[in-house]
Design a protein around this motif. Sequence first.
Motif, short mmCIF file in Angstrom:
data_model
loop_
_atom_site.label_atom_id
_atom_site.label_comp_id
_atom_site.label_asym_id
_atom_site.label_seq_id
_atom_site.Cartn_x
_atom_site.Cartn_y
_atom_site.Cartn_z
N ARG A 197 0.82 -1.21 0.00
CA ARG A 197 0.00 0.00 0.00
C ARG A 197 0.86 1.26 0.00
NH1 ARG A 197 -3.96 -3.20 2.98
NH2 ARG A 197 -5.94 -2.98 1.88
N SER A 198 1.97 1.24 0.72
CA SER A 198 2.83 2.43 0.76
C SER A 198 3.50 2.69 -0.58
CB SER A 198 3.87 2.32 1.87
OG SER A 198 4.87 1.39 1.53
N GLY B 177 -0.22 2.43 -3.27
CA GLY B 177 -1.47 3.06 -2.87
C GLY B 177 -2.56 2.02 -2.63
N GLU B 178 -3.74 2.51 -2.39
CA GLU B 178 -4.89 1.64 -2.15
C GLU B 178 -5.34 1.04 -3.49
OE1 GLU B 178 -7.20 -0.35 0.41
OE2 GLU B 178 -5.76 1.17 1.01
N TYR C 169 -4.81 -2.46 -9.84
CA TYR C 169 -4.49 -1.05 -10.00
C TYR C 169 -4.64 -0.70 -11.49
CZ TYR C 169 -2.37 -1.49 -5.37
OH TYR C 169 -2.15 -1.71 -4.04
#
Length: 65
Positions: free
Chosen positions: A15-16, A19-20, A38
């Motif tokens: 996630r870092s 991202g989400e 994504y």
Amino acid sequence: ITYIANYRPDEAMIRSRFGEPAQITGDADDSEAAIWQYPSSHLSIRLHPEDKPVFVYKARSAFSR
């Protein structure tokens, strides 16, 4: 392009970096695996608690298949 990582990042690390995810789906072949999608990056990541993650980059036209 398919890349099998030689390490096991945890969900927080993914996630870092990415991202989400826009969507998280299950893997039809393995109920323990999850596929993080994504679409804006043309990337999907298959995560399994006992396997290394698999990163798949696809052309935009093929991503929704």
